[in-house]
Design a protein around this motif. Structure first.
Motif, PDB file in Angstrom:
ATOM      1  N   MET A 255       0.768  -1.146   0.174  1.00 22.56           N
ATOM      2  CA  MET A 255       0.132  -0.080   0.047  1.00 22.56           C
ATOM      3  C   MET A 255       0.881   1.427   0.054  1.00 22.56           C
ATOM      4  O   MET A 255       0.410   2.262  -0.809  1.00 22.56           O
ATOM      5  CB  MET A 255      -1.171   0.037   1.233  1.00 22.56           C
ATOM      6  CG  MET A 255      -2.327  -1.142   1.027  1.00 22.56           C
ATOM      7  SD  MET A 255      -3.352  -0.602  -0.335  1.00 22.56           S
ATOM      8  CE  MET A 255      -4.339   0.738   0.498  1.00 22.56           C
ATOM      9  N   PRO A 256       2.172   1.152   0.529  1.00 22.84           N
ATOM     10  CA  PRO A 256       2.758   2.490   0.643  1.00 22.84           C
ATOM     11  C   PRO A 256       3.324   2.911  -0.914  1.00 22.84           C
ATOM     12  O   PRO A 256       3.188   3.955  -1.141  1.00 22.84           O
ATOM     13  CB  PRO A 256       4.218   2.184   1.641  1.00 22.84           C
ATOM     14  CG  PRO A 256       3.510   1.134   2.577  1.00 22.84           C
ATOM     15  CD  PRO A 256       2.413   0.277   1.820  1.00 22.84           C
ATOM     16  N   LEU A 257       3.606   1.813  -1.739  1.00 28.87           N
ATOM     17  CA  LEU A 257       3.842   2.020  -3.063  1.00 28.87           C
ATOM     18  C   LEU A 257       2.489   2.545  -3.851  1.00 28.87           C
ATOM     19  O   LEU A 257       2.816   3.664  -4.648  1.00 28.87           O
ATOM     20  CB  LEU A 257       4.469   0.612  -3.907  1.00 28.87           C
ATOM     21  CG  LEU A 257       4.622   1.055  -5.270  1.00 28.87           C
ATOM     22  CD1 LEU A 257       5.834   1.656  -5.711  1.00 28.87           C
ATOM     23  CD2 LEU A 257       4.776  -0.412  -6.032  1.00 28.87           C
ATOM     24  N   CYS A 258       1.368   1.850  -3.421  1.00 27.44           N
ATOM     25  CA  CYS A 258       0.237   2.595  -4.337  1.00 27.44           C
ATOM     26  C   CYS A 258       0.093   3.845  -3.945  1.00 27.44           C
ATOM     27  O   CYS A 258      -0.300   4.787  -4.749  1.00 27.44           O
ATOM     28  CB  CYS A 258      -0.861   1.733  -3.776  1.00 27.44           C
ATOM     29  SG  CYS A 258      -0.553   0.063  -4.527  1.00 27.44           S
ATOM     30  N   LEU A 259       0.294   4.244  -2.623  1.00 28.12           N
ATOM     31  CA  LEU A 259       0.136   5.787  -2.249  1.00 28.12           C
ATOM     32  C   LEU A 259       1.028   6.632  -2.987  1.00 28.12           C
ATOM     33  O   LEU A 259       0.551   7.534  -3.235  1.00 28.12           O
ATOM     34  CB  LEU A 259       0.117   5.575  -0.643  1.00 28.12           C
ATOM     35  CG  LEU A 259      -0.249   6.731   0.213  1.00 28.12           C
ATOM     36  CD1 LEU A 259      -0.436   6.310   1.741  1.00 28.12           C
ATOM     37  CD2 LEU A 259       1.105   7.635   0.439  1.00 28.12           C
ATOM     38  N   ALA A 260       2.333   6.220  -2.852  1.00 30.10           N
ATOM     39  CA  ALA A 260       3.246   6.876  -3.576  1.00 30.10           C
ATOM     40  C   ALA A 260       3.034   7.155  -5.003  1.00 30.10           C
ATOM     41  O   ALA A 260       3.019   8.369  -5.540  1.00 30.10           O
ATOM     42  CB  ALA A 260       4.640   6.467  -3.382  1.00 30.10           C
ATOM     43  N   LEU A 261       2.524   6.342  -5.604  1.00 29.10           N
ATOM     44  CA  LEU A 261       2.221   6.333  -6.926  1.00 29.10           C
ATOM     45  C   LEU A 261       0.814   7.212  -7.306  1.00 29.10           C
ATOM     46  O   LEU A 261       0.718   7.943  -8.273  1.00 29.10           O
ATOM     47  CB  LEU A 261       1.709   4.699  -7.760  1.00 29.10           C
ATOM     48  CG  LEU A 261       2.898   3.906  -7.891  1.00 29.10           C
ATOM     49  CD1 LEU A 261       2.314   2.553  -8.248  1.00 29.10           C
ATOM     50  CD2 LEU A 261       3.911   4.312  -9.019  1.00 29.10           C
ATOM     51  N   ALA A 262      -0.113   7.120  -6.315  1.00 30.58           N
ATOM     52  CA  ALA A 262      -1.396   8.042  -6.435  1.00 30.58           C
ATOM     53  C   ALA A 262      -0.733   9.527  -6.251  1.00 30.58           C
ATOM     54  O   ALA A 262      -1.353  10.276  -6.947  1.00 30.58           O
ATOM     55  CB  ALA A 262      -2.351   7.670  -5.163  1.00 30.58           C
ATOM     56  N   VAL A 263      -0.019   9.746  -5.428  1.00 28.92           N
ATOM     57  CA  VAL A 263       0.728  11.106  -5.632  1.00 28.92           C
ATOM     58  C   VAL A 263       1.383  11.650  -6.481  1.00 28.92           C
ATOM     59  O   VAL A 263       1.024  12.603  -7.066  1.00 28.92           O
ATOM     60  CB  VAL A 263       1.473  11.467  -4.230  1.00 28.92           C
ATOM     61  CG1 VAL A 263       2.041  12.693  -4.223  1.00 28.92           C
ATOM     62  CG2 VAL A 263       0.722  11.156  -2.846  1.00 28.92           C
ATOM     63  N   ARG A 264       2.153  10.812  -7.136  1.00 34.04           N
ATOM     64  CA  ARG A 264       3.245  10.971  -8.276  1.00 34.04           C
ATOM     65  C   ARG A 264       2.348  11.195  -9.516  1.00 34.04           C
ATOM     66  O   ARG A 264       2.668  11.689 -10.401  1.00 34.04           O
ATOM     67  CB  ARG A 264       4.377  10.083  -8.312  1.00 34.04           C
ATOM     68  CG  ARG A 264       5.253   9.939  -9.385  1.00 34.04           C
ATOM     69  CD  ARG A 264       6.017  11.346  -9.460  1.00 34.04           C
ATOM     70  NE  ARG A 264       6.855  11.435 -10.442  1.00 34.04           N
ATOM     71  CZ  ARG A 264       6.571  11.963 -11.956  1.00 34.04           C
ATOM     72  NH1 ARG A 264       5.370  12.153 -12.057  1.00 34.04           N
ATOM     73  NH2 ARG A 264       7.447  11.885 -13.093  1.00 34.04           N
ATOM     74  N   GLU A 265       1.502   9.997  -9.870  1.00 29.64           N
ATOM     75  CA  GLU A 265       1.175   9.768 -11.281  1.00 29.64           C
ATOM     76  C   GLU A 265      -0.699  10.316 -11.243  1.00 29.64           C
ATOM     77  O   GLU A 265      -0.907  10.278 -12.256  1.00 29.64           O
ATOM     78  CB  GLU A 265       1.220   8.463 -11.437  1.00 29.64           C
ATOM     79  CG  GLU A 265       2.410   7.911 -11.291  1.00 29.64           C
ATOM     80  CD  GLU A 265       3.250   8.614 -12.535  1.00 29.64           C
ATOM     81  OE1 GLU A 265       2.909   9.007 -13.437  1.00 29.64           O
ATOM     82  OE2 GLU A 265       4.601   8.074 -12.553  1.00 29.64           O
ATOM     83  N   MET A 266      -1.115  10.443 -10.050  1.00 36.14           N
ATOM     84  CA  MET A 266      -2.574  10.525 -10.318  1.00 36.14           C
ATOM     85  C   MET A 266      -3.270  11.816  -9.541  1.00 36.14           C
ATOM     86  O   MET A 266      -4.462  12.159  -9.744  1.00 36.14           O
ATOM     87  CB  MET A 266      -3.427   9.400  -9.673  1.00 36.14           C
ATOM     88  CG  MET A 266      -3.032   8.012 -10.100  1.00 36.14           C
ATOM     89  SD  MET A 266      -4.231   6.646  -9.540  1.00 36.14           S
ATOM     90  CE  MET A 266      -4.429   7.277  -7.910  1.00 36.14           C
ATOM     91  N   GLY A 267      -2.255  12.893  -9.211  1.00 35.79           N
ATOM     92  CA  GLY A 267      -2.705  14.132  -8.808  1.00 35.79           C
ATOM     93  C   GLY A 267      -3.209  14.195  -7.564  1.00 35.79           C
ATOM     94  O   GLY A 267      -3.761  15.295  -7.158  1.00 35.79           O
ATOM     95  N   LEU A 268      -2.985  13.165  -6.547  1.00 40.87           N
ATOM     96  CA  LEU A 268      -3.300  13.120  -5.141  1.00 40.87           C
ATOM     97  C   LEU A 268      -2.395  14.108  -4.503  1.00 40.87           C
ATOM     98  O   LEU A 268      -1.102  13.779  -4.716  1.00 40.87           O
ATOM     99  CB  LEU A 268      -3.651  11.846  -4.596  1.00 40.87           C
ATOM    100  CG  LEU A 268      -5.207  11.434  -4.898  1.00 40.87           C
ATOM    101  CD1 LEU A 268      -5.520  11.213  -6.272  1.00 40.87           C
ATOM    102  CD2 LEU A 268      -5.463  10.132  -4.243  1.00 40.87           C
ATOM    103  N   SER A 269      -2.711  14.670  -3.381  1.00 41.02           N
ATOM    104  CA  SER A 269      -1.771  15.221  -2.454  1.00 41.02           C
ATOM    105  C   SER A 269      -1.292  14.116  -1.791  1.00 41.02           C
ATOM    106  O   SER A 269      -2.223  12.999  -1.332  1.00 41.02           O
ATOM    107  CB  SER A 269      -2.376  16.489  -1.498  1.00 41.02           C
ATOM    108  OG  SER A 269      -3.471  15.851  -0.735  1.00 41.02           O
TER     109      SER A 269
END
Ligand SMILES: [Zn+2]
Length: 383
Positions: free
Chosen positions: A307-321
């Motif tokens: 989940m930490p990887l997915c969270l980092a991807l969401a920030v880097r690639e999907m525009g989430l803070s």
């Protein structure tokens, strides 16, 4: 009654009121639940204390989408994909053959290993789907095994049409909605359909979800992953709790999500692992759509349990803070499972939490790929 105080929390995100950020905090656990949370200086006495040394604490991650009951390995397929072969739903059949051939003991051992891997990365609630058996016997035993590790089990007989029914998909839908559902319903809380070209169409998905509902299962959908399609609209029309993937959305799909309150579960590990365009998380949040992040851990399209990887991807690639990503991975995941007792650390919540070797939750996105989760507590117990 034994109470445990977790003290020395440098930064605590309770997720109770937005981020619910507290500094120099403490948390008291009784009967596995959060009994008190607040500034360390005001903490009530407890039977025992556990000093976390100034580290950051976040709610345990709620991974609302995974496929952990399987056998076999598709590393070669991954390698081929990275050298130009596109991903298609048909690869699922490779895992189906290996899963059918595996013993219960082999499936249980692989499942336990993956759940432990998740636990060590801060996941404290995980949803597990069937879907690699595709016979009455293999789907039922997959769910019986999943039930041993989580209460969030999902019947996904409608993952793809079983190979034996390739020439007669309608007969397979009859099997899924008939004898297979009868055998699986006692072991499942949810029913899911892969509503996608190459898997199941809108009418089939509707029929399967209705049949599941009649047996007391709540519906969720895999939809709009590989291209635009009817799945997201169907999920909203049926008032499902969550619809997962949501990569290809029209404006009408986004409007439907915003007005239905159906959680859009984004699975950025899949886009990472299939080298595909990411869903636009920013667009969904700006439209007021509830968003969750989950791993989709599976042997084909995304074999990460992190989940930490997915969270980092969401920030880097999907525009989430970073704050939005943490919420999506905790409270958002809980919402996607219809749960209010997990995904946050307010009084009364289950004392599920991750202790980070970091001063702030921000490091989850700031330090991708680094094993920051030092300890995971489930129900107030160190695991
Ligand atoms: Zn999936």
């Amino acid at each position: 009654m034994t109470s445990v105080a977790l003290t020395g929390i440098g930064e605590l995100s309770t997720q109770d009121d937005e981020l619910g950020l507290l500094h120099d905090a403490a948390l008291v656990v009784e009967h596995g639940r959060v009994a008190w949370v607040g500034p360390a200086a005001q903490a009530p006495a407890a039977d025992t204390a556990h000093d976390l040394g100034g580290r950051a604490v976040v709610p345990g991650f709620v991974d609302s989408h995974s496929h952990l009951v399987f056998a076999g390995d598709r590393a070669e397929e991954f390698s081929a994909r990275m050298t130009g072969t596109p991903y298609s739903a048909g690869g699922i059949r490779t895992t189906v053959a290996a899963t059918r051939a595996a013993s219960d003991e082999q499936l249980a051992a692989n499942l336990a290993r993956l759940v432990d891997e998740m636990r060590r990365q801060g996941t404290t609630t995980v949803e597990v789907k069937s879907g690699y058996g595709l016979t009455v016997h293999d789907e039922a035993r997959s769910l019986a095994l999943a039930r041993q590790v989580t209460e969030e089990t999902t019947f996904l007989g409608a993952h793809v049409v079983a190979p034996e029914y390739a020439a007669d998909p309608a007969a397979y839908v009859d099997l899924v909605t008939g004898p297979m559902l009868d055998a699986c319903a006692p072991h499942a809380r949810w029913i899911d359909v892969f509503c996608e070209t190459g898997a199941f169409d809108e009418d089939q998905a509707r029929a399967i979800l209705h049949a599941g509902r009649a047996k007391g299962l709540r519906g969720r959908l895999h939809a709009n992953q590989l291209g635009p399609g009817p799945g997201v609209r169907l999920a909203c029309e049926l008032g499902l709790v969550a619809v997962d993937h949501c990569t290809y959305l029209t404006d009408a799909d986004v409007d439907a999500l915003a007005s239905s309150g159906t959680t859009a579960t984004l699975l950025p590990g899949v886009e990472f692992s299939t080298r595909s365009p990411y869903p636009d998380g920013r667009r969904l949040l700006d439209a007021g759509v509830p968003v969750a992040i989950a791993s989709d851990c599976n042997p084909g399209s995304c074999f990460t349990s992190s989940m930490p990887l997915c969270l980092a991807l969401a920030v880097r690639e999907m525009g989430l803070s970073p704050a939005e990503a943490l919420t999506a991975a905790t409270r958002g995941g809980a919402r996607a499972l219809g749960r209010t007792d997990v995904g946050h650390l307010g009084v009364g919540a289950r004392a599920d939490l991750a202790v980070l070797d970091a001063p702030s939750y921000l490091h989850l996105a700031y330090r991708p790929g680094v094993p920051l989760v030092r300890q995971t507590f489930v129900g107030g117990r160190l695991t």
